[in-house]
Design a protein around this motif. Structure first.
Motif, PDB file in Angstrom:
ATOM      1  N   LEU A 106       0.796  -0.990   0.118  1.00  0.00           N
ATOM      2  CA  LEU A 106       0.029   0.055  -0.050  1.00  0.00           C
ATOM      3  C   LEU A 106       0.795   1.328   0.072  1.00  0.00           C
ATOM      4  O   LEU A 106       1.744   1.393   0.654  1.00  0.00           O
ATOM      5  CB  LEU A 106      -1.028   0.159   1.152  1.00  0.00           C
ATOM      6  N   LEU A 107       0.566   2.149  -0.794  1.00  0.00           N
ATOM      7  CA  LEU A 107       1.477   3.470  -0.988  1.00  0.00           C
ATOM      8  C   LEU A 107       0.514   4.497   0.003  1.00  0.00           C
ATOM      9  O   LEU A 107      -0.369   5.093  -0.581  1.00  0.00           O
ATOM     10  CB  LEU A 107       1.669   3.947  -2.600  1.00  0.00           C
ATOM     11  N   TYR A 108       0.912   4.635   0.863  1.00  0.00           N
ATOM     12  CA  TYR A 108       0.297   5.415   1.996  1.00  0.00           C
ATOM     13  C   TYR A 108       1.232   5.891   3.342  1.00  0.00           C
ATOM     14  O   TYR A 108       1.875   4.988   3.909  1.00  0.00           O
ATOM     15  CB  TYR A 108      -0.947   4.604   2.616  1.00  0.00           C
ATOM     16  N   TRP A 139      -6.862  14.475   0.051  1.00  0.00           N
ATOM     17  CA  TRP A 139      -6.281  13.707   1.100  1.00  0.00           C
ATOM     18  C   TRP A 139      -7.241  13.411   2.204  1.00  0.00           C
ATOM     19  O   TRP A 139      -7.257  12.294   2.711  1.00  0.00           O
ATOM     20  CB  TRP A 139      -5.340  14.859   1.691  1.00  0.00           C
ATOM     21  N   PRO A 140      -8.036  14.305   2.732  1.00  0.00           N
ATOM     22  CA  PRO A 140      -9.203  13.823   3.640  1.00  0.00           C
ATOM     23  C   PRO A 140     -10.082  12.605   3.197  1.00  0.00           C
ATOM     24  O   PRO A 140     -10.287  11.844   4.126  1.00  0.00           O
ATOM     25  CB  PRO A 140     -10.239  15.274   3.849  1.00  0.00           C
ATOM     26  N   GLN A 141     -10.241  12.453   1.838  1.00  0.00           N
ATOM     27  CA  GLN A 141     -11.074  11.342   1.658  1.00  0.00           C
ATOM     28  C   GLN A 141     -10.249   9.962   1.627  1.00  0.00           C
ATOM     29  O   GLN A 141     -10.319   9.011   2.012  1.00  0.00           O
ATOM     30  CB  GLN A 141     -11.545  11.630   0.117  1.00  0.00           C
ATOM     31  N   ILE A 145     -10.957   6.750   4.034  1.00  0.00           N
ATOM     32  CA  ILE A 145     -10.634   5.472   3.444  1.00  0.00           C
ATOM     33  C   ILE A 145      -9.730   4.490   4.297  1.00  0.00           C
ATOM     34  O   ILE A 145     -10.117   3.631   4.541  1.00  0.00           O
ATOM     35  CB  ILE A 145     -10.387   5.277   1.757  1.00  0.00           C
ATOM     36  N   TYR A 146      -8.615   5.025   4.570  1.00  0.00           N
ATOM     37  CA  TYR A 146      -7.740   4.160   5.294  1.00  0.00           C
ATOM     38  C   TYR A 146      -8.272   3.917   6.716  1.00  0.00           C
ATOM     39  O   TYR A 146      -8.205   2.977   7.096  1.00  0.00           O
ATOM     40  CB  TYR A 146      -6.346   5.216   5.366  1.00  0.00           C
ATOM     41  N   THR A 147      -8.819   4.996   7.300  1.00  0.00           N
ATOM     42  CA  THR A 147      -9.307   4.799   8.760  1.00  0.00           C
ATOM     43  C   THR A 147     -10.267   3.778   8.749  1.00  0.00           C
ATOM     44  O   THR A 147     -10.842   2.911   9.848  1.00  0.00           O
ATOM     45  CB  THR A 147      -9.460   5.995   9.522  1.00  0.00           C
ATOM     46  N   SER A 148     -11.500   3.739   7.753  1.00  0.00           N
ATOM     47  CA  SER A 148     -12.594   2.805   7.694  1.00  0.00           C
ATOM     48  C   SER A 148     -12.313   1.529   7.247  1.00  0.00           C
ATOM     49  O   SER A 148     -13.502   0.757   7.078  1.00  0.00           O
ATOM     50  CB  SER A 148     -13.843   3.786   6.975  1.00  0.00           C
ATOM     51  N   LEU A 152      -6.693  -2.417   5.182  1.00  0.00           N
ATOM     52  CA  LEU A 152      -5.558  -1.577   4.583  1.00  0.00           C
ATOM     53  C   LEU A 152      -4.395  -1.340   5.862  1.00  0.00           C
ATOM     54  O   LEU A 152      -3.020  -1.619   5.353  1.00  0.00           O
ATOM     55  CB  LEU A 152      -6.001  -0.385   4.137  1.00  0.00           C
ATOM     56  N   SER A 153      -4.767  -1.486   7.000  1.00  0.00           N
ATOM     57  CA  SER A 153      -3.567  -1.209   7.903  1.00  0.00           C
ATOM     58  C   SER A 153      -2.696  -2.463   8.067  1.00  0.00           C
ATOM     59  O   SER A 153      -1.684  -2.463   8.916  1.00  0.00           O
ATOM     60  CB  SER A 153      -4.039  -0.701   9.393  1.00  0.00           C
ATOM     61  N   LYS A 154      -3.373  -3.641   7.862  1.00  0.00           N
ATOM     62  CA  LYS A 154      -2.442  -4.816   7.756  1.00  0.00           C
ATOM     63  C   LYS A 154      -1.543  -5.117   6.513  1.00  0.00           C
ATOM     64  O   LYS A 154      -0.824  -6.093   6.627  1.00  0.00           O
ATOM     65  CB  LYS A 154      -3.647  -5.923   7.865  1.00  0.00           C
ATOM     66  N   LEU A 155      -1.754  -4.141   5.645  1.00  0.00           N
ATOM     67  CA  LEU A 155      -0.691  -4.563   4.544  1.00  0.00           C
ATOM     68  C   LEU A 155       0.541  -3.747   4.881  1.00  0.00           C
ATOM     69  O   LEU A 155       0.673  -2.941   5.521  1.00  0.00           O
ATOM     70  CB  LEU A 155      -1.375  -3.727   3.160  1.00  0.00           C
TER      71      LEU A 155
END
Length: 254
Positions: A106-108, A139-141, A145-148, A152-155
Motif C-alpha cells: 500500500l502506498l500510504y 487527502w481527507p478522502q 478510506i484508510y481509517t474506515s 488496509l492497516s494490515k498491508l
C-alpha cells in the motif's frame, strides 16, 4: 384576444431544441477539444506489477482526474479500479484475494510506512511482481478510506521520499509534497520495476493536458502551503485547512 391565445398555444407546442452536446473522445470520455489521449504511450505499457486503485466515489465527479490516465496508459489488467469508501466490500470482486497476496503493498504514509526504494525490485532476490495499491481522492478522502478500512492497516505500507514537485501545475495542491494519483503510480512503478522510463511514458497525458491548458489561458498553480507562507493565499485559512496542513506528511498522494 382569441388570436392572441391561439398564438401562445402554438408557441407552447413548439418542441424545445435539444441541448447541444459536445463531441466526446471514446477513450478518455473528455470533450474532444480537451482530450489528452495524444499524450498516451503509442501502445499500452505492460510492467510486471499491477496498480490497484481504491477510488473514493466523489472522485468520479471531478472534471480533471489523473487515474484514467493510468488505466489507459497500462495494458488491460495492469490497472484495476475499485470504487467505495470502505475496502474490501462485497461488491469488490477479487479484491480480498489481492489483499491476501504477500506481494501486495500500500502506498500510504502511515506511521510505520517504509521508503518504497527500500523494497526489493521485481526479480531481485526472487521478488515477484507487486500489487501496488493507491488511494484515489483528496487527502481527507484518502485518510477516511484508510481509517474506515481495517484491512488496509494490515498491508505493508510504503511511501515515496525525495520526489520532485508535482508536475500537475494547473491544479492547486495542499502542500509542496503532494502528488497526483498518476504521478504516484508512475514513480512507484518505475522504482519497483527498476525501469525509469516508465515514469516519463505514463506522465505523457498529464504533460499534454497541462501544456494545452496553459496555452489556452490557464495559469501555473502554487500549493496552498506555499501561498500561505508567502501571505498570498486569497482566502482566509480556516481551522480545517490549518489542521490539514499541519498533519499532511511529505509526499502525500492526492
Amino acid at each position: 384576444m382569441e388570436n392572441e391565445n391561439d398564438a401562445w398555444e402554438q408557441l407552447s407546442n413548439i418542441p424545445a431544441d435539444p441541448p447541444v452536446m459536445r463531441e466526446k473522445c471514446i477513450q478518455c470520455r473528455r470533450p474532444a477539444a480537451v482530450c489528452w489521449c495524444p499524450g498516451l504511450p503509442e501502445s499500452p505499457l505492460r510492467p510486471s506489477s499491477r496498480i490497484i486503485i481504491l477510488q473514493h466515489p466523489a472522485e468520479v465527479k471531478r472534471c480533471l482526474r489523473t487515474a484514467p490516465m493510468l488505466t489507459l496508459g497500462l495494458e488491460k489488467g495492469k490497472c484495476l479500479t475499485y470504487r467505495g469508501k470502505k475496502f474490501p466490500g462485497f461488491k469488490h470482486d477479487g479484491l480480498l484475494e489481492i489483499f491476501n497476496d504477500p506481494n501486495t503493498i500500500l502506498l500510504y504514509p502511515s506511521p510505520d510506512a517504509i521508503p518504497l526504494d527500500q523494497l526489493d525490485i521485481v526479480g531481485l532476490n526472487d521478488q515477484e511482481p507487486y500489487n501496488l495499491i493507491l488511494l484515489d481522492g483528496t487527502w481527507p478522502q484518502a485518510k477516511a478510506i484508510y481509517t474506515s478500512s481495517p484491512a488496509l492497516s494490515k498491508l505493508r505500507s510504503c511511501k515515496l521520499v525525495n520526489v520532485p514537485t508535482s508536475e500537475y501545475v494547473i491544479r492547486t495542491q495542499p502542500t509542496e509534497g503532494c502528488l497526483s494519483t498518476l504521478e504516484s503510480g508512475a514513480i512507484a512503478l518505475s522504482i519497483l520495476e527498476n525501469e525509469p522510463w516508465l515514469k516519463n511514458k505514463l506522465l505523457g497525458p498529464l504533460h499534454y493536458l497541462c501544456r494545452f491548458q496553459l496555452e489556452n489561458g490557464a495559469v501555473t498553480h502554487q500549493s496552498k502551503e506555499f501561498l500561505i507562507k508567502q501571505k498570498t493565499y486569497p482566502k482566509l485559512v480556516g481551522k480545517r485547512l490549518a489542521k490539514q496542513l499541519k498533519t499532511l506528511p511529505d509526499n502525500t498522494v492526492v
